[in-house]
Design a protein around this motif. Sequence first.
Motif, PDB file in Angstrom:
ATOM      1  N   ALA A 298       6.777   4.303   9.767  1.00  0.00           N
ATOM      2  CA  ALA A 298       7.828   4.003   8.786  1.00  0.00           C
ATOM      3  C   ALA A 298       7.260   4.048   7.372  1.00  0.00           C
ATOM      4  CB  ALA A 298       8.435   2.630   9.060  1.00  0.00           C
ATOM      5  N   PHE A 299       7.989   4.698   6.475  1.00  0.00           N
ATOM      6  CA  PHE A 299       7.582   4.740   5.072  1.00  0.00           C
ATOM      7  C   PHE A 299       8.777   5.086   4.204  1.00  0.00           C
ATOM      8  CE2 PHE A 299       6.679   8.788   7.136  1.00  0.00           C
ATOM      9  CZ  PHE A 299       7.300   9.718   6.323  1.00  0.00           C
ATOM     10  N   GLU A 300       8.690   4.681   2.941  1.00  0.00           N
ATOM     11  CA  GLU A 300       9.673   5.049   1.931  1.00  0.00           C
ATOM     12  C   GLU A 300       9.184   6.275   1.172  1.00  0.00           C
ATOM     13  OE1 GLU A 300      11.768   1.128   0.200  1.00  0.00           O
ATOM     14  OE2 GLU A 300       9.640   1.266  -0.243  1.00  0.00           O
ATOM     15  N   ILE A 301      10.127   7.010   0.592  1.00  0.00           N
ATOM     16  CA  ILE A 301       9.802   8.215  -0.161  1.00  0.00           C
ATOM     17  C   ILE A 301      10.253   8.023  -1.604  1.00  0.00           C
ATOM     18  CG2 ILE A 301      10.152  10.712  -0.324  1.00  0.00           C
ATOM     19  CD1 ILE A 301      11.054  10.460   2.707  1.00  0.00           C
ATOM     20  N   GLY A 302       9.406   8.422  -2.553  1.00  0.00           N
ATOM     21  CA  GLY A 302       9.754   8.251  -3.956  1.00  0.00           C
ATOM     22  C   GLY A 302       9.143   9.320  -4.838  1.00  0.00           C
ATOM     23  N   LEU A 303       9.569   9.342  -6.082  1.00  0.00           N
ATOM     24  CA  LEU A 303       9.006  10.225  -7.105  1.00  0.00           C
ATOM     25  C   LEU A 303       8.615   9.395  -8.319  1.00  0.00           C
ATOM     26  CD1 LEU A 303      11.179  13.483  -7.500  1.00  0.00           C
ATOM     27  CD2 LEU A 303       8.891  13.291  -6.517  1.00  0.00           C
ATOM     28  N   ASN A 304       7.513   9.746  -8.924  1.00  0.00           N
ATOM     29  CA  ASN A 304       7.131   9.204 -10.226  1.00  0.00           C
ATOM     30  C   ASN A 304       7.245  10.303 -11.266  1.00  0.00           C
ATOM     31  OD1 ASN A 304       6.447   6.474 -10.555  1.00  0.00           O
ATOM     32  ND2 ASN A 304       4.507   6.728  -9.471  1.00  0.00           N
TER      33      ASN A 304
ATOM     34  N   VAL B 108       7.803  15.530 -13.697  1.00  0.00           N
ATOM     35  CA  VAL B 108       7.487  14.820 -12.457  1.00  0.00           C
ATOM     36  C   VAL B 108       5.977  14.773 -12.267  1.00  0.00           C
ATOM     37  CG1 VAL B 108       7.723  14.819  -9.952  1.00  0.00           C
ATOM     38  CG2 VAL B 108       9.680  15.414 -11.398  1.00  0.00           C
ATOM     39  N   TYR B 109       5.476  13.580 -12.014  1.00  0.00           N
ATOM     40  CA  TYR B 109       4.026  13.412 -11.878  1.00  0.00           C
ATOM     41  C   TYR B 109       3.570  13.434 -10.418  1.00  0.00           C
ATOM     42  CZ  TYR B 109      -0.711  11.847 -12.828  1.00  0.00           C
ATOM     43  OH  TYR B 109      -2.079  11.784 -12.912  1.00  0.00           O
ATOM     44  N   SER B 110       4.286  12.719  -9.518  1.00  0.00           N
ATOM     45  CA  SER B 110       3.779  12.627  -8.147  1.00  0.00           C
ATOM     46  C   SER B 110       4.881  12.335  -7.139  1.00  0.00           C
ATOM     47  CB  SER B 110       2.697  11.545  -8.047  1.00  0.00           C
ATOM     48  OG  SER B 110       3.207  10.287  -8.461  1.00  0.00           O
ATOM     49  N   LEU B 111       4.599  12.696  -5.892  1.00  0.00           N
ATOM     50  CA  LEU B 111       5.444  12.396  -4.741  1.00  0.00           C
ATOM     51  C   LEU B 111       4.820  11.202  -4.028  1.00  0.00           C
ATOM     52  CD1 LEU B 111       7.783  13.209  -2.796  1.00  0.00           C
ATOM     53  CD2 LEU B 111       6.149  14.738  -1.665  1.00  0.00           C
ATOM     54  N   ILE B 112       5.623  10.152  -3.794  1.00  0.00           N
ATOM     55  CA  ILE B 112       5.110   8.871  -3.321  1.00  0.00           C
ATOM     56  C   ILE B 112       5.524   8.605  -1.873  1.00  0.00           C
ATOM     57  CG2 ILE B 112       5.074   6.374  -3.737  1.00  0.00           C
ATOM     58  CD1 ILE B 112       3.872   7.945  -6.015  1.00  0.00           C
ATOM     59  N   PHE B 113       4.603   8.023  -1.107  1.00  0.00           N
ATOM     60  CA  PHE B 113       4.879   7.524   0.238  1.00  0.00           C
ATOM     61  C   PHE B 113       4.472   6.050   0.253  1.00  0.00           C
ATOM     62  CE2 PHE B 113       4.170  12.014   0.424  1.00  0.00           C
ATOM     63  CZ  PHE B 113       5.151  12.480   1.294  1.00  0.00           C
ATOM     64  N   HIS B 114       5.476   5.175   0.343  1.00  0.00           N
ATOM     65  CA  HIS B 114       5.237   3.732   0.235  1.00  0.00           C
ATOM     66  C   HIS B 114       5.462   3.076   1.592  1.00  0.00           C
ATOM     67  CE1 HIS B 114       6.779  -0.447  -0.900  1.00  0.00           C
ATOM     68  NE2 HIS B 114       5.476  -0.460  -1.095  1.00  0.00           N
ATOM     69  N   TYR B 115       4.497   2.263   2.024  1.00  0.00           N
ATOM     70  CA  TYR B 115       4.565   1.638   3.347  1.00  0.00           C
ATOM     71  C   TYR B 115       5.128   0.230   3.195  1.00  0.00           C
ATOM     72  CZ  TYR B 115       1.758   5.722   3.690  1.00  0.00           C
ATOM     73  OH  TYR B 115       1.336   7.028   3.569  1.00  0.00           O
TER      74      TYR B 115
ATOM     75  N   CYS C 224       0.847  -1.190   0.000  1.00  0.00           N
ATOM     76  CA  CYS C 224       0.000   0.000   0.000  1.00  0.00           C
ATOM     77  C   CYS C 224       0.885   1.243   0.000  1.00  0.00           C
ATOM     78  CB  CYS C 224      -0.963   0.020   1.185  1.00  0.00           C
ATOM     79  SG  CYS C 224      -0.190  -0.023   2.811  1.00  0.00           S
ATOM     80  N   GLY C 225       0.311   2.342  -0.443  1.00  0.00           N
ATOM     81  CA  GLY C 225       1.037   3.602  -0.487  1.00  0.00           C
ATOM     82  C   GLY C 225       0.094   4.756  -0.765  1.00  0.00           C
ATOM     83  N   THR C 226       0.592   5.956  -0.623  1.00  0.00           N
ATOM     84  CA  THR C 226      -0.181   7.158  -0.906  1.00  0.00           C
ATOM     85  C   THR C 226       0.661   8.104  -1.754  1.00  0.00           C
ATOM     86  OG1 THR C 226       0.528   8.021   1.247  1.00  0.00           O
ATOM     87  CG2 THR C 226      -1.674   7.060   1.130  1.00  0.00           C
ATOM     88  N   TYR C 227       0.006   9.100  -2.360  1.00  0.00           N
ATOM     89  CA  TYR C 227       0.755  10.025  -3.202  1.00  0.00           C
ATOM     90  C   TYR C 227       0.093  11.396  -3.242  1.00  0.00           C
ATOM     91  CZ  TYR C 227      -2.768   8.619  -6.703  1.00  0.00           C
ATOM     92  OH  TYR C 227      -3.944   8.340  -7.355  1.00  0.00           O
TER      93      TYR C 227
END
Length: 379
Positions: free
Chosen positions: A111-117, A163-170, A83-86
């Motif tokens: 805790a979460f990871e940070i990413g970019l799409n 850049v489309y979105s900022l990601i928060f991945h659990y 799961c994740g949010t953006y």
Amino acid sequence: MRKILFFIIFFISTAAYAATATIEQLPKLPEGTALFESEKTFGRRGKLGGFALKPSKYGIFYDDKQGGAIKMMYLKPNDKTFCGTYVILMADLSNYASLTFMVKGKTGNEAFEIGLNDTISNKREDAVMVGSIYRYLPEGATTEWQKVVISLADFYGSDMHKVYSLIFHYNEIGTGAFWIKDIQFHTEHLFNIEDEIYKKGYLLLDNFDHNDLNLLGRKTNTYKKLPSICESERAEDAFLGGKERALKLIYDKQSTGWAGYFTLLNQIDGEYFDLSKYKDVSFMIKGAKGGETFQIGMADRNWINIGDSLKAGQIEDFLPGGVTTDWKEVTIPLSKFGSLDFTQMGSFVIDFNKKQKGVIYIDNLRFTLKTKEELLAEW
């Protein structure tokens, strides 16, 4: 005179606007950027969303009770789901160097990871991740607001023009909730990893607590050629105890094939890491039974291209009494790795080279800087 004054005021305000931008103030995507119809229809700047494979769940909304901060919630019951949010950006970030935002946890330790799409990876559902929040906040999220500073260069491989979105991945099993606010992008480089390293006197490459990327945001993995095998996982049996974890390597080295583990210092197809100002590598080690053995290797640019590493020797060469069931610290001078170009380093390697089946635990892998006196002595 009025025209000159107006121009000066306009120039100053424009420069300030360009130096720091909120999501709404970011430049738009370049004209002609290819987007799916769904991206055009549903994608708008500042829109919130998420993704999940049941039974994992997510929640995300603007929370008026927290002054409009973005509240993110997650439930991940096992490793078989995700799961994740953006937050949608739809922006050209090519002239920006840093990302900052404020974060606060509901209970702390979320805790979460940070990413970019970018607009290509968004179609592949394959964001560029830079690692866990713990990479940027070593103590993690707390119940107080903290500022997170990330170099956009960490998102290596993303097309910053699109850049489309900022990601928060659990990525960790558990449940939690936290808030994000004041997302801003800056033309100034606000974070310099070398400054942080010099304050501590060492580079902590990995503590294996929260992510399969190391603390430089580089890839880690096992390697094998059958019938030999090696598998890895983050284990609770960490040197420091508590909620910390250690790297657990389960291996079965046969008479043929190979098995081992590597952690990269360089970006894949990117810059190599300069270790010329460092004097040794150290880590904590213990075995499940004792007597486990392996080689320690490192690779510079040339050895990376070959697909191998230069070995310093067996673990027992640097650890009196060898590996036991108790935690021990091993320190290896970098000079023991022989003729390497330490200005262009690529990886650190654990290589199981002798026929043996076993389990080892590794924690707190770090490189120690040379002192000023040691550097001066080399001149």
